[in-house]
Design a protein around this motif. Structure first.
Motif, short mmCIF file in Angstrom:
data_model
loop_
_atom_site.label_atom_id
_atom_site.label_comp_id
_atom_site.label_asym_id
_atom_site.label_seq_id
_atom_site.Cartn_x
_atom_site.Cartn_y
_atom_site.Cartn_z
N ASP A 79 0.82 -1.22 0.00
CA ASP A 79 0.00 0.00 0.00
C ASP A 79 0.85 1.27 0.00
O ASP A 79 0.57 2.21 -0.74
CB ASP A 79 -0.93 0.03 1.22
N ILE A 80 1.88 1.31 0.84
CA ILE A 80 2.69 2.54 0.92
C ILE A 80 3.54 2.71 -0.34
O ILE A 80 3.76 3.83 -0.79
CB ILE A 80 3.51 2.63 2.22
N ARG A 115 2.60 1.76 -3.35
CA ARG A 115 1.63 2.24 -4.35
C ARG A 115 1.33 3.72 -4.12
O ARG A 115 1.28 4.51 -5.06
CB ARG A 115 0.36 1.40 -4.29
N TYR A 116 1.13 4.10 -2.85
CA TYR A 116 0.85 5.50 -2.51
C TYR A 116 2.02 6.39 -2.92
O TYR A 116 1.83 7.45 -3.51
CB TYR A 116 0.58 5.62 -1.01
N ARG A 165 1.91 9.34 -5.64
CA ARG A 165 2.23 10.70 -5.19
C ARG A 165 3.35 11.31 -6.04
O ARG A 165 3.37 12.52 -6.28
CB ARG A 165 2.63 10.63 -3.71
N TRP A 222 0.32 9.11 3.70
CA TRP A 222 -0.21 7.75 3.70
C TRP A 222 -0.83 7.41 5.05
O TRP A 222 -1.92 6.86 5.12
CB TRP A 222 0.91 6.75 3.35
N GLU A 227 -4.12 9.19 5.36
CA GLU A 227 -5.12 8.55 4.51
C GLU A 227 -5.64 7.25 5.15
O GLU A 227 -6.81 6.92 5.03
CB GLU A 227 -4.53 8.25 3.14
N LYS A 228 -4.76 6.54 5.85
CA LYS A 228 -5.13 5.29 6.50
C LYS A 228 -5.77 5.50 7.87
O LYS A 228 -6.20 4.55 8.50
CB LYS A 228 -3.89 4.39 6.68
#
Length: 165
Positions: free
Chosen positions: A20-21, A23-24, A28, A149, A152-153
């Motif tokens: 996830d991070i 991809r973030y 970004r 991130w 957002e989480k």
């Protein structure tokens, strides 16, 4: 974005958070959504071998990055980012656990691995921290990405302070 996370370390890590991070961070930095990245999690012995082979330095390290197509973020908002193979990020949870425990903000191994993933992504994109101005830029971006991130989480508490050298 095609991101593979391969845990060869024998240590349980939060692979989903790493994915996830990563991809973030790539989104970004406006990297083409069809680009590819590989993240490999290894034990201290394997990391030490890579560190000796590629950096001629003893002992294991926290993260190593091996760029492939040398992709860079687009220079303008309207530029189309190039597509390609970003390369490999290699993480070592044993070193990450120690760094997280020793950090001023004390944080978990998984939080440190998340920070190191962003650090590795930035290295793949051409950022470095050899010179003071480069370090300020890279670590500023790194903090902004990790903080964004985490927000957002819905994660609370201070984000990990940079512990990578």
């Amino acid at each position: 974005m095609s991101i593979d996370v391969n845990n060869e370390s024998g240590t349980e890590v939060d692979e989903q958070a790493i994915l996830d991070i990563a991809r973030y961070a790539l989104a970004r930095m406006r990297i083409h959504p069809l680009s590819e990245l590989s993240v490999i999690v290894v034990d201290a012995d394997a990391m030490e071998q890579l560190h000796i082979q590629w950096m001629d330095l003893p002992g294991p390290t926290d993260v190593m990055s091996f760029p492939m197509d040398e992709l860079r973020p687009p220079s303008k908002d309207d530029d189309e980012p190039p597509q390609g193979l970003l390369g490999d990020i290699v993480l070592c949870p044993e070193v990450a656990a120690k760094q997280g425990a020793d950090a001023p903000t004390r944080h978990s191994m998984d939080e440190e691995l998340q920070l190191l993933t962003v650090h590795g992504v930035l290295h793949l994109l051409g950022y470095d921290h050899e010179e003071p101005d480069e370090k300020a830029e890279m670590f500023g971006l790194q903090a902004a990405i990790v903080d964004g991130w985490r927000a957002e989480k819905g994660l609370t508490g201070p984000s990990p302070a940079p512990t990578v050298s």
